[in-house]
Write an enzyme that holds these catalytic residues in place. Structure first.
Site, PDB file in Angstrom:
ATOM      1  N   GLY A 185       0.821  -1.204   0.000  1.00 45.02           N
ATOM      2  CA  GLY A 185       0.000   0.000   0.000  1.00 45.02           C
ATOM      3  C   GLY A 185       0.853   1.249   0.000  1.00 45.02           C
ATOM      4  CD  GLN A 239       3.484   5.749   2.599  1.00 42.57           C
ATOM      5  OE1 GLN A 239       2.484   5.168   2.236  1.00 42.57           O
ATOM      6  NE2 GLN A 239       4.608   5.110   2.909  1.00 42.57           N
ATOM      7  CB  CYS A 277       6.269   1.897   6.634  1.00 46.33           C
ATOM      8  SG  CYS A 277       5.577   3.397   5.921  1.00 46.33           S
ATOM      9  CG  LEU A 278       6.948   1.167   0.388  1.00 44.72           C
ATOM     10  CD1 LEU A 278       6.026   1.443  -0.793  1.00 44.72           C
ATOM     11  CD2 LEU A 278       8.180   0.394  -0.064  1.00 44.72           C
ATOM     12  CG  HIS A 307       0.801   0.376   7.500  1.00 42.02           C
ATOM     13  ND1 HIS A 307       1.947   0.027   8.182  1.00 42.02           N
ATOM     14  CD2 HIS A 307       1.185   1.305   6.586  1.00 42.02           C
ATOM     15  CE1 HIS A 307       2.970   0.737   7.698  1.00 42.02           C
ATOM     16  NE2 HIS A 307       2.532   1.512   6.726  1.00 42.02           N
ATOM     17  CD  GLU A 308      -0.765   2.061   3.140  1.00 39.95           C
ATOM     18  OE1 GLU A 308      -0.569   3.277   2.955  1.00 39.95           O
ATOM     19  OE2 GLU A 308       0.151   1.242   3.275  1.00 39.95           O
ATOM     20  CG  HIS A 362       0.782   6.129   6.051  1.00 43.94           C
ATOM     21  ND1 HIS A 362       1.981   6.652   6.473  1.00 43.94           N
ATOM     22  CD2 HIS A 362       1.061   4.857   5.638  1.00 43.94           C
ATOM     23  CE1 HIS A 362       2.939   5.735   6.331  1.00 43.94           C
ATOM     24  NE2 HIS A 362       2.401   4.635   5.831  1.00 43.94           N
TER      25      HIS A 362
HETATM   26 CO    CO Z   1       3.424   2.901   5.458  1.00 49.32          CO
END
Ligand code: CO
Length: 151
Positions: free
Chosen positions: A46, A51, A88-89, A130-131, A134
């Site tokens: 995701g 981000q 996480c990216l 998780h998303e 954000h």
């Molecule tokens: Co993330």
């Protein structure tokens, strides 16, 4: 479509609360296209608009190989609890063990502004939550009970 730069922890934008999507227009479509392309390139489950530095309540999530375009999500219900590892990216160098609901149901708007619902379980529920975090300026490391660095 374009691959956008993924911002990393330490960038203050990641700590901001994203604003609701108001216009379901071509710009939103382009944002989703870019999120998808950026996620494909980076590899992951995701990617939230914040981000890539866009403070809109929008993210892409891959569930069962299908990309869902989520705008203005609302959590309808959460059940159970599972502790599992996630990354996480935007967080480089470590993963962590985080407690999340085992099942979640959300409603959201798609890129056309049509209301949809989505149910997810286990790791899919984790990815979705998780998303969602954000959009509230929350990162998994805020919630982790154990840091995993050997990876
Ligand atoms: Co993330």
């Amino acid at each position: 479509m374009a691959v956008r730069n993924i911002i990393k922890m330490g960038d203050p934008a990641l700590r901001k609360v994203s604003k609701p999507v108001k216009e379901f227009d071509q710009r939103l479509g382009e944002l989703f296209d870019d999120l998808k392309e950026t996620l494909d390139r980076a590899g992951g489950l995701g990617l939230a608009a914040v981000q890539v530095g866009v403070l809109k309540r929008a993210f892409i999530i891959i569930l069962d190989g299908k990309a869902y375009e989520i705008a203005n999500p609302q959590i309808l219900s959460q059940k159970g609890s599972v502790i599992d590892n996630e990354g996480c990216l935007s967080v480089v160098g470590f993963r962590g063990m985080v407690k999340r609901a085992q099942k979640v149901e959300i409603k959201y708007f798609d890129r056309e502004g049509k209301e949809q619902t989505l149910k997810a379980e286990n790791y899919d529920a984790r990815a979705l939550l998780h998303e969602y975090d954000h959009l509230e300026g929350v990162l998994f490391c805020d919630k982790m009970t154990e840091k995993i660095t050997d990876k």
